[in-house]
Design an enzyme around this catalytic site. Structure first.
Site, mmCIF file in Angstrom:
data_model
loop_
_atom_site.group_PDB
_atom_site.id
_atom_site.type_symbol
_atom_site.label_atom_id
_atom_site.label_comp_id
_atom_site.label_asym_id
_atom_site.label_seq_id
_atom_site.Cartn_x
_atom_site.Cartn_y
_atom_site.Cartn_z
ATOM 1 N N ARG A 15 30.763 20.505 -45.473
ATOM 2 C CA ARG A 15 31.051 21.909 -45.127
ATOM 3 C C ARG A 15 31.394 22.021 -43.641
ATOM 4 O O ARG A 15 31.149 21.118 -42.853
ATOM 5 C CB ARG A 15 29.820 22.780 -45.381
ATOM 6 C CG ARG A 15 29.364 22.813 -46.808
ATOM 7 C CD ARG A 15 28.266 23.847 -47.022
ATOM 8 N NE ARG A 15 26.975 23.442 -46.491
ATOM 9 C CZ ARG A 15 26.322 24.093 -45.529
ATOM 10 N NH1 ARG A 15 26.841 25.188 -44.991
ATOM 11 N NH2 ARG A 15 25.152 23.673 -45.106
ATOM 12 N N SER A 37 23.894 16.197 -47.569
ATOM 13 C CA SER A 37 22.501 16.163 -48.040
ATOM 14 C C SER A 37 22.316 17.055 -49.260
ATOM 15 O O SER A 37 21.624 16.694 -50.207
ATOM 16 C CB SER A 37 21.515 16.537 -46.929
ATOM 17 O OG SER A 37 21.644 17.887 -46.572
ATOM 18 N N VAL A 64 19.863 12.824 -42.884
ATOM 19 C CA VAL A 64 19.965 12.032 -41.643
ATOM 20 C C VAL A 64 18.652 11.973 -40.864
ATOM 21 O O VAL A 64 18.510 11.166 -39.955
ATOM 22 C CB VAL A 64 21.094 12.543 -40.713
ATOM 23 C CG1 VAL A 64 22.461 12.350 -41.337
ATOM 24 C CG2 VAL A 64 20.871 13.994 -40.295
ATOM 25 N N TYR A 157 16.390 24.862 -31.689
ATOM 26 C CA TYR A 157 17.813 24.494 -31.744
ATOM 27 C C TYR A 157 18.321 24.096 -30.359
ATOM 28 O O TYR A 157 18.970 23.054 -30.191
ATOM 29 C CB TYR A 157 18.609 25.681 -32.300
ATOM 30 C CG TYR A 157 20.087 25.380 -32.500
ATOM 31 C CD1 TYR A 157 20.518 24.655 -33.607
ATOM 32 C CD2 TYR A 157 21.044 25.821 -31.590
ATOM 33 C CE1 TYR A 157 21.869 24.373 -33.800
ATOM 34 C CE2 TYR A 157 22.395 25.541 -31.778
ATOM 35 C CZ TYR A 157 22.805 24.820 -32.888
ATOM 36 O OH TYR A 157 24.141 24.534 -33.070
ATOM 37 N N ILE A 189 31.481 28.976 -33.712
ATOM 38 C CA ILE A 189 32.600 28.533 -34.531
ATOM 39 C C ILE A 189 32.390 29.147 -35.917
ATOM 40 O O ILE A 189 31.266 29.178 -36.429
ATOM 41 C CB ILE A 189 32.625 26.982 -34.638
ATOM 42 C CG1 ILE A 189 32.616 26.325 -33.241
ATOM 43 C CG2 ILE A 189 33.811 26.503 -35.472
ATOM 44 C CD1 ILE A 189 33.817 26.610 -32.366
HETATM 45 P P1 NAP Z 1 27.238 24.419 -41.371
HETATM 46 O O1 NAP Z 1 28.497 24.973 -41.899
HETATM 47 O O2 NAP Z 1 25.950 25.093 -41.637
HETATM 48 O O3 NAP Z 1 27.152 22.883 -41.842
HETATM 49 C C1 NAP Z 1 26.055 22.098 -41.515
HETATM 50 C C2 NAP Z 1 26.284 20.715 -42.081
HETATM 51 O O4 NAP Z 1 25.151 19.895 -41.756
HETATM 52 C C3 NAP Z 1 26.425 20.735 -43.596
HETATM 53 O O5 NAP Z 1 27.493 19.903 -43.986
HETATM 54 C C4 NAP Z 1 25.092 20.172 -44.076
HETATM 55 O O6 NAP Z 1 25.218 19.402 -45.251
HETATM 56 C C5 NAP Z 1 24.744 19.237 -42.937
HETATM 57 N N1 NAP Z 1 23.310 18.936 -42.931
HETATM 58 C C6 NAP Z 1 22.271 19.786 -42.745
HETATM 59 N N2 NAP Z 1 21.109 19.123 -42.846
HETATM 60 C C7 NAP Z 1 21.425 17.829 -43.109
HETATM 61 C C8 NAP Z 1 20.656 16.654 -43.308
HETATM 62 N N3 NAP Z 1 19.316 16.679 -43.267
HETATM 63 N N4 NAP Z 1 21.299 15.497 -43.546
HETATM 64 C C9 NAP Z 1 22.663 15.451 -43.617
HETATM 65 N N5 NAP Z 1 23.438 16.538 -43.423
HETATM 66 C C10 NAP Z 1 22.824 17.706 -43.172
HETATM 67 O O7 NAP Z 1 27.312 24.275 -39.801
HETATM 68 P P2 NAP Z 1 28.491 23.920 -38.798
HETATM 69 O O8 NAP Z 1 28.755 25.123 -38.012
HETATM 70 O O9 NAP Z 1 29.594 23.231 -39.500
HETATM 71 O O10 NAP Z 1 27.699 22.908 -37.858
HETATM 72 C C11 NAP Z 1 28.077 21.547 -37.675
HETATM 73 C C12 NAP Z 1 27.481 21.058 -36.352
HETATM 74 O O11 NAP Z 1 28.052 21.812 -35.284
HETATM 75 C C13 NAP Z 1 25.976 21.270 -36.255
HETATM 76 O O12 NAP Z 1 25.384 20.169 -35.595
HETATM 77 C C14 NAP Z 1 25.861 22.507 -35.387
HETATM 78 O O13 NAP Z 1 24.642 22.561 -34.697
HETATM 79 C C15 NAP Z 1 27.035 22.324 -34.460
HETATM 80 N N6 NAP Z 1 27.474 23.573 -33.826
HETATM 81 C C16 NAP Z 1 27.903 24.619 -34.583
HETATM 82 C C17 NAP Z 1 28.317 25.790 -33.965
HETATM 83 C C18 NAP Z 1 28.807 26.981 -34.727
HETATM 84 O O14 NAP Z 1 28.931 28.054 -34.111
HETATM 85 N N7 NAP Z 1 29.119 26.874 -35.995
HETATM 86 C C19 NAP Z 1 28.257 25.878 -32.559
HETATM 87 C C20 NAP Z 1 27.806 24.808 -31.832
HETATM 88 C C21 NAP Z 1 27.431 23.640 -32.477
HETATM 89 P P3 NAP Z 1 24.575 19.875 -46.669
HETATM 90 O O15 NAP Z 1 25.157 21.198 -46.989
HETATM 91 O O16 NAP Z 1 25.004 18.771 -47.585
HETATM 92 O O17 NAP Z 1 23.082 19.916 -46.458
#
Ligand code: NAP
Length: 250
Positions: A15, A37, A64, A157, A189
Site C-alpha cells: 500500500r 504484513s 519487520v 512516532y 503524503i
Molecule cells: P500506509 O499507507 O499506512 O502504509 C504502511 C505500510 O507499512 C503498509 O504497506 C503496511 O503493510 C506496512 N506495515 C505496517 N506494519 C508492518 C509490519 N509490521 N511489517 C511489514 N510491513 C508493515 O503508510 P504510508 O504513508 O505509505 O507510509 C509509508 C512510510 O512512509 C512509513 O514508514 C511512514 O512512517 C512514512 N511516512 C509517511 C508519511 C505520510 O504522510 N504518509 C509522511 C512521512 C513518512 P500491511 O498493510 O501489509 O500491514
C-alpha cells in the site's frame, strides 16, 4: 532504465508509498521483493501488475519487527535472486499518541515496526551487500523526525523517525565504502496513514504551512527513492533528503 536487472527489497510494499516505489522501480527495470504484513491481496495484485511488465517478483509476508521473519524473508530473496542491490525500509505505522496519552504498548509497537524493523532488515541485508561490494539502503523517515515543531506531537512516532535518521548515519559509516545509506524525510503524503491520523480540517490547516500549498503524492517520494537507488546518487551517503513541498524549509 536506471535499475535494469537490479534486485530491490521494499518493505510495507502493498500500500501507499511502498506500493508507489515498487511501481516506479519496476518501470525502471528492477526485479522486486514485495513485503507485506497484512495487505496480502494488495501485495499479490501489485505483483501481477508488474509481472505483466516483464519483471520478476517475490511476495513475502513478514512482520519487520520480528527478527526470525525478517531473516526468512531475506533467505527467500537470496534463494530466488542470488543478490540484493537495494533495500527500502518503508514499512511504518503511526498510532496517534501525544506524550501524556501514550502507552508502553504504543511505544513498543511503533518503535518495533518503524525503527527496529529498519534495523533488522538492514542487519540481514548488509552482509549480502558487503559481499557484493555494492548496495543502496534507503530509510523512509519523516520530517517529524527532524526539528519540525508542528509535526512532533506524536511522541512514539517522532522518536522512531528521529531514530531512523541516526540509524541512517550510523549505517552509512559502518557500511562504507561500498554501501550507500540515505534517508528520505517526507512531509504529509496522501496515503491511508494520513487518512487515518488527520481530520480533513487538520489536513486543510496543515496545507497552509506548505510553500507549494498542497500535500505530496506517493509517486513524489518514489521519485526521490529512485534517485537514491540509482547510480545518479553514487557519491551521496549518510544524507537526509527532505521531500516536503517547502514545509520543512530551513
Ligand atoms: P500506509 O499507507 O499506512 O502504509 C504502511 C505500510 O507499512 C503498509 O504497506 C503496511 O503493510 C506496512 N506495515 C505496517 N506494519 C508492518 C509490519 N509490521 N511489517 C511489514 N510491513 C508493515 O503508510 P504510508 O504513508 O505509505 O507510509 C509509508 C512510510 O512512509 C512509513 O514508514 C511512514 O512512517 C512514512 N511516512 C509517511 C508519511 C505520510 O504522510 N504518509 C509522511 C512521512 C513518512 P500491511 O498493510 O501489509 O500491514
Amino acid at each position: 532504465m536506471k535499475l535494469q536487472g537490479k534486485v530491490a527489497v521494499i518493505t510495507g510494499a502493498g500500500r501507499g508509498i511502498g506500493r508507489a516505489i515498487v511501481k516506479m522501480f519496476a518501470l525502471e527495470g528492477a526485479n522486486i521483493v514485495i513485503n507485506y504484513s497484512k495487505s496480502k491481496k494488495e501485495a499479490f495484485s501489485l505483483a501481477d501488475e508488474i509481472n505483466n511488465d516483464g519483471r520478476e517478483t517475490l511476495v513475502v509476508k513478514a512482520d519487520v519487527s520480528k527478527a526470525d521473519e525478517v531473516k526468512k524473508m531475506i533467505q527467500k530473496t537470496v534463494t530466488k535472486f542470488g543478490r540484493i542491490d537495494i533495500l527500502v525500509n518503508n514499512a511504518g505505522i503511526a498510532i496517534p499518541a501525544a506524550f501524556l496519552d501514550s502507552t508502553e504498548e504504543m511505544w513498543d509497537q511503533t518503535i518495533g515496526v518503524n525503527l527496529k524493523g529498519a534495523y533488522l532488515c538492514s542487519r540481514e541485508v548488509a552482509p549480502i551487500m558487503l559481499n557484493q561490494k555494492s548496495g543502496k539502503i534507503i530509510n523512509i523517515s519523516s520530517i517529524s523526525g527532524m526539528a519540525e515543531r508542528t509535526a512532533v506531537n506524536n511522541t512514539p512516532y517522532v522518536v522512531s523517525k528521529a531514530g531512523m535518521i541516526g540509524l541512517t548515519r550510523s549505517l552509512a559509516v559502518n557500511l562504507s565504502p561500498h554501501i550507500n545509506v540515505n534517508a528520505i524525510c517526507p512531509s504529509l503524503i496522501d496515503t491511508d496513514m494520513v487518512e487515518a491520523t488527520f481530520t480533513p480540517e487538520r489536513k486543510k490547516m496543515s496545507i497552509q504551512e506548505y510553500l507549494l500549498k498542497r500535500i505530496g503524492r506517493p509517486e513524489e517520494i518514489a521519485r526521490a527513492a529512485l534517485f537514491l537507488a540509482s547510480n545518479d546518487s553514487d557519491f551521496i551517503t549518510g544524507e537526509i533528503l527532505t521531500v516536503a513541498g517547502g514545509k520543512a524549509m530551513r
